[in-house]
Scaffold this motif. Structure first.
Motif, PDB file in Angstrom:
ATOM      1  N   SER A  81       8.221 108.270 -49.065  1.00  0.00           N
ATOM      2  CA  SER A  81       8.491 109.060 -50.369  1.00  0.00           C
ATOM      3  C   SER A  81       8.768 108.331 -51.536  1.00  0.00           C
ATOM      4  O   SER A  81       9.664 107.426 -51.547  1.00  0.00           O
ATOM      5  CB  SER A  81       9.603 109.910 -49.995  1.00  0.00           C
ATOM      6  N   GLU A  83      10.158 108.554 -55.462  1.00  0.00           N
ATOM      7  CA  GLU A  83      10.765 109.564 -56.447  1.00  0.00           C
ATOM      8  C   GLU A  83      10.792 108.773 -57.937  1.00  0.00           C
ATOM      9  O   GLU A  83      11.357 107.603 -58.037  1.00  0.00           O
ATOM     10  CB  GLU A  83      12.061 109.915 -56.251  1.00  0.00           C
ATOM     11  N   VAL A  93       7.771 113.381 -57.562  1.00  0.00           N
ATOM     12  CA  VAL A  93       7.530 112.835 -56.191  1.00  0.00           C
ATOM     13  C   VAL A  93       6.182 112.856 -55.628  1.00  0.00           C
ATOM     14  O   VAL A  93       5.266 113.374 -55.833  1.00  0.00           O
ATOM     15  CB  VAL A  93       8.327 113.970 -55.266  1.00  0.00           C
ATOM     16  N   VAL A  95       4.436 111.412 -51.931  1.00  0.00           N
ATOM     17  CA  VAL A  95       4.786 111.265 -50.467  1.00  0.00           C
ATOM     18  C   VAL A  95       3.398 110.884 -49.826  1.00  0.00           C
ATOM     19  O   VAL A  95       2.287 111.628 -49.856  1.00  0.00           O
ATOM     20  CB  VAL A  95       5.357 112.534 -49.678  1.00  0.00           C
ATOM     21  N   LEU A 144       8.608 117.676 -43.824  1.00  0.00           N
ATOM     22  CA  LEU A 144       9.057 117.649 -45.037  1.00  0.00           C
ATOM     23  C   LEU A 144      10.347 118.710 -45.334  1.00  0.00           C
ATOM     24  O   LEU A 144      11.266 118.153 -45.792  1.00  0.00           O
ATOM     25  CB  LEU A 144       8.223 117.611 -46.268  1.00  0.00           C
ATOM     26  N   TYR A 148      13.938 117.265 -46.062  1.00  0.00           N
ATOM     27  CA  TYR A 148      14.912 118.050 -47.238  1.00  0.00           C
ATOM     28  C   TYR A 148      16.321 118.510 -46.893  1.00  0.00           C
ATOM     29  O   TYR A 148      17.159 118.212 -47.308  1.00  0.00           O
ATOM     30  CB  TYR A 148      14.175 118.466 -48.322  1.00  0.00           C
TER      31      TYR A 148
END
Length: 162
Positions: A81, A83, A93, A95, A144, A148
């Protein structure tokens, strides 16, 4: 075809500055990987303030991955990932799952709501494989979303201790 992730996670009794600093801290990202029982992980942040990039790589085993997907991902699944922060409250973002088909992109936003910070994730997951692409997208969305939510659980504890 694609799938979307719309997730809102709350950090109680925090400021956007505190949450942004936590998300920029590689030690925090490593703690999240430990919480997720990752096989391996690495985290690095480059730049500062409104011009920083966080790169997090987490490698998981595929014991709990459905058999149809295991032939595409193998024995391990590496999730990277990145950012790209343009302010303390917004990041773009991206990924990737190296060597695997698919694309995940979107945004992460932090907003002060009263005494709390709400983290909003808007991600689009696309896998361009005929017949099984939709199932793989569902799998990635699930992975995902869990990641998170784990980050939020660790973050609540992290912020309460600071």
């Amino acid at each position: 075809m694609s799938k979307r992730i719309h997730e809102q996670l709350t950090y109680p009794a925090a400021t956007t500055g505190q949450v942004a600093a936590m998300l920029a801290d590689p030690a925090f990202r490593e703690e999240v990987a430990t919480y997720q029982r990752a096989l391996r992980s690495s985290a690095a942040t480059t730049g500062t303030g409104d011009a920083r990039t966080a790169r997090i790589e987490v490698v998981h085993g595929t014991d709990h991955v459905p058999s149809f997907a295991r032939k595409f991902v193998g024995e391990e699944i590496s999730i990277i990932s990145e950012e790209t922060w343009t302010s303390d409250s917004h990041a773009d973002v991206a990924v990737t799952i190296p060597g695997k088909p698919g694309d995940v992109s979107g945004t992460l936003d932090l907003a002060q709501v009263g005494d709390d910070v709400v983290q909003s994730l808007q991600l689009t997951v696309k896998v361009g494989i005929p017949l099984v692409g939709g199932k793989l997208e569902d799998l990635i969305v699930g992975l995902l979303t869990k990641a998170y939510r784990a980050e939020n659980a660790v973050g609540r504890t992290w912020l309460a201790a600071t």
